[in-house]
Design an enzyme around this catalytic site. Sequence first.
Site, short mmCIF file in Angstrom:
data_model
loop_
_atom_site.label_atom_id
_atom_site.label_comp_id
_atom_site.label_asym_id
_atom_site.label_seq_id
_atom_site.Cartn_x
_atom_site.Cartn_y
_atom_site.Cartn_z
N LYS A 9 0.86 -1.19 0.00
CA LYS A 9 0.00 0.00 0.00
C LYS A 9 0.89 1.24 0.00
CE LYS A 9 -4.32 1.06 2.40
NZ LYS A 9 -4.97 0.98 3.70
C1 E4P Z 1 -8.29 2.01 3.62
O1 E4P Z 1 -7.54 1.14 3.22
C2 E4P Z 1 -8.14 2.69 4.91
O2 E4P Z 1 -7.49 1.83 5.80
C3 E4P Z 1 -9.44 3.04 5.56
O3 E4P Z 1 -10.56 2.61 4.83
C4 E4P Z 1 -9.51 4.38 6.18
O4 E4P Z 1 -10.78 4.56 6.74
P1 E4P Z 1 -11.12 5.66 7.86
O5 E4P Z 1 -11.50 6.91 7.17
O6 E4P Z 1 -12.30 5.05 8.57
O7 E4P Z 1 -9.90 5.80 8.71
#
Ligand code: E4P
Length: 218
Positions: free
Chosen positions: A87
Amino acid sequence: MKFFIDTANLAQIKEANELGVLDGVTTNPSLMAKEGIKGDAAVLEHYVAICNLVNGPVSAEVISTEFKGMVEEGKKLAALHKNIVVKVPMIKDGIKAIKWFTENGIKTNCTLVFSAAQALLAAKAGATMVSPFIGRVDDSNWDGVQLIEQIRLIYDNYDYKTEILAASIRNSMHIVRCAEVGADIATCPLSSIVSLFSHPLTDIGLAKFLEDHKKVNG
Ligand code: E4P
C-alpha cells in the site's frame, strides 16, 4: 463485488472470514497502532499472521515517503507472503514507486485517494488497486459515492485494469451504493459487513416460521 475487512484486529478478521464472504484485508499504520503493534519485527510478524488467516490480498502500507525507501520497504513486505499487496500513498514518489513495483511484478494499492485526477494517475502508473476514501470525502461535505462513479467512468473509458477499492466505508448503505455504481471492492469495518445481514422483516418472518412449525410439531 469483493469484500475486504479494514482492520488489523486478528479476532475480527477471523470472525469476518468465518462468515464465508471475505475476500481480503486492508490495514494502515493507524489500524496497526490501534492493535498496539510496534517495532519493525512485530509489524512484519503481524502481517504474516493476517495472511495466514485469509486466503486473499492483504494490504500492508509503507511508512517511507521517498521513492527509494518505499521500494526497499515494499520489497521486504512483498517477500513476507504471496498475499501481500504493498500500500503506497498518493504522492509523487508514491506514483513513481507504484510504477517500479508494477514493472517488477509486485502488487500495489494506491491509498489516500480523494479525487478522480489522483485515481487516473494511479491507474496510469499501473496500480493493482486504488483506494478512494469515501467516508472522509463525505465528512468534507463532498459525495464519496459520486467519486467512485466518476472513477468507474474514467477507468471504463480507457479499459484500465486497476480495481476500484472503496475505502473509509462507514455503513452498509455505503457498501450497497458502491455496488450500484460498480466499485470492484469495498473495504469495511466488521460492523458494516455484519449489518448487511440485518432486516427487521427477516427477523419477524423467521420467528413466525418457527412458531408455526412448533405449533404442528410440538
Ligand atoms: C483504507 O484502506 C483505509 O485503511 C481506511 O478505509 C480508512 O478509513 P477511515 O477513514 O475510517 O480511517
